[in-house]
Design an enzyme around this catalytic site. Structure first.
Site, PDB file in Angstrom:
ATOM      1  N   LYS A  54     -10.214   2.493  -8.634  1.00 31.10           N
ATOM      2  CA  LYS A  54     -10.485   3.577  -7.691  1.00 31.10           C
ATOM      3  C   LYS A  54     -10.066   4.925  -8.292  1.00 31.10           C
ATOM      4  O   LYS A  54     -10.802   5.908  -8.212  1.00 31.10           O
ATOM      5  CB  LYS A  54      -9.721   3.327  -6.370  1.00 31.10           C
ATOM      6  N   GLN A  98      -3.192   0.619  -0.048  1.00 33.45           N
ATOM      7  CA  GLN A  98      -3.875  -0.600  -0.514  1.00 33.45           C
ATOM      8  C   GLN A  98      -3.333  -1.827   0.237  1.00 33.45           C
ATOM      9  O   GLN A  98      -2.122  -2.033   0.332  1.00 33.45           O
ATOM     10  CB  GLN A  98      -3.681  -0.762  -2.028  1.00 33.45           C
ATOM     11  N   ASP A 121      -9.698   5.189   4.549  1.00 35.61           N
ATOM     12  CA  ASP A 121     -10.252   3.845   4.774  1.00 35.61           C
ATOM     13  C   ASP A 121     -10.803   3.662   6.186  1.00 35.61           C
ATOM     14  O   ASP A 121     -11.405   2.624   6.473  1.00 35.61           O
ATOM     15  CB  ASP A 121      -9.168   2.786   4.535  1.00 35.61           C
TER      16      ASP A 121
HETATM   17  N1  GUN Z   1      -7.795  -4.409   0.479  1.00 29.11           N
HETATM   18  C1  GUN Z   1      -8.977  -5.063   0.463  1.00 29.11           C
HETATM   19  N2  GUN Z   1      -9.989  -4.218   0.745  1.00 29.11           N
HETATM   20  C2  GUN Z   1      -9.426  -3.009   0.947  1.00 29.11           C
HETATM   21  C3  GUN Z   1      -9.960  -1.731   1.265  1.00 29.11           C
HETATM   22  O1  GUN Z   1     -11.167  -1.525   1.443  1.00 29.11           O
HETATM   23  N3  GUN Z   1      -9.058  -0.717   1.368  1.00 29.11           N
HETATM   24  C4  GUN Z   1      -7.714  -0.914   1.202  1.00 29.11           C
HETATM   25  N4  GUN Z   1      -6.915   0.135   1.356  1.00 29.11           N
HETATM   26  N5  GUN Z   1      -7.191  -2.087   0.914  1.00 29.11           N
HETATM   27  C5  GUN Z   1      -8.043  -3.126   0.779  1.00 29.11           C
END
Ligand code: GUN
Length: 301
Positions: A54, A98, A121
């Protein structure tokens, strides 16, 4: 029959190229690039890889990012303190926590501490609620990426009016707050008839066979078999599962691809389907939050 393979890697590349142009323009305009802060707690190798990817792709688009890597035994109070600090940091437009967090931390309390206007998110309960009532602001990245893949596969250019997904029966398998529930809300907004199925659904293969659009987000490797799919259906595979087979390690989705590709009309591969789109829409959301904050500031001035 052989399904059309929906190329998420290429669509994500195009999405990022568009964003890079936008980021260059706003950076010139405002004298500052959009800023993303990523929080990672513990040493889960998959989460570390996701955060690294990311941040690398953010940098390639001209987005500034900072990483906050905390030890696995960090307390919930200390994590919440960090989120408050980032909420108050003028250089941060978007905050990413995350998931999963270690078991001793209540994820919902941490996610609800992120300012809704910095919640990249869309996991804050305010943003989840707005999506559920049909007034979305920030939409979770994976379902948003899945929707873009579906629109692309159905030749829908998002030009307004009734889209090409309208009236289709969409079955979403998996009811997580990260993917299944927001995906069902997005498809409802597209005028699909939506079934949200899950591990307790009776006759799951039969329910799946009714789908014109099937989104598999179960977290179980190759659970959806070829004979669960209606011939010609569009299949979006959200799963990323590492399995050991024949002494080798490889990634598979939640759909048994080798079977499904002979039945589906179109299908996303794993890897190279949903995964790259999740990252592209994280960057999309970062830029959107940047714009929204500047617009709010201008309205208050
Ligand atoms: N863990 C699995 N998918 C995601 C996501 O889309 N965002 C975040 N922050 N954590 C995750």
């Amino acid at each position: 029959m052989s399904a059309m393979i929906i190329d998420g890697k290429e669509l994500a590349r195009r999405t990022r190229a568009r964003l890079a142009g936008d980021v260059a323009a706003v950076t010139e305009n405002f004298g500052a690039a959009p800023g993303l802060a990523a929080i990672l707690v513990g040493d889960d190798p998959a989460s570390e890889t996701y955060v690294r990817t990311k941040r690398r792709q953010a940098a390639e688009c001209g987005i500034r990012s900072t990483a906050h890597h905390l030890a696995a035994d960090t307390t919930e109070a200390d994590l919440i303190k960090l989120v408050h600090a980032l909420n108050g940091d003028e250089t941060v437009d978007a905050i990413l926590v995350q998931l999963p967090l270690p078991g001793h931390i209540a994820s919902h309390r941490v996610l609800d501490t992120v300012l809704p206007g910095k919640d990249v998110d869309g996991f804050h309960s305010r943003n989840a609620g707005l999506l559920a009532v049909g007034r979305p602001e920030t939409v979770p990245c994976t379902p948003r990426g899945c929707l873009a893949l579906l629109r692309h596969a159905h030749g829908d250019d998002d030009s307004g009016g009734l889209g090409k997904l309208a009236g289709l029966h969409a079955v979403v398998v998996g009811r997580s707050s990260i993917v299944g529930r927001p995906m069902a809300a997005l498809l409802t907004a597209e005028n699909c008839t939506v079934t949200l199925a899950h591990s307790r659904t009776r006759s799951l293969p039969e329910v799946c066979r009714q789908a014109d659009v099937l989104v598999a987000a179960t977290g179980r490797p190759e659970m959806v078999r070829g004979d669960w799919i209606q011939p010609g259906a569009t299949v979006i595979d959200v799963g990323i599962n590492r399995i050991e087979r024949g002494g080798a390690s490889r990634l598979v989705g939640d759909v048994a691809f080798d079977e499904a590709q002979h039945v589906a009309g179109a299908i996303t591969p794993v890897p190279g389907g949903v995964g790259p789109m999740t990252v592209a829409y994280l960057l999309h959301n970062t830029v959107e939050l940047f714009h929204r904050r500047r617009a709010d500031e201008a309205a208050q001035a």
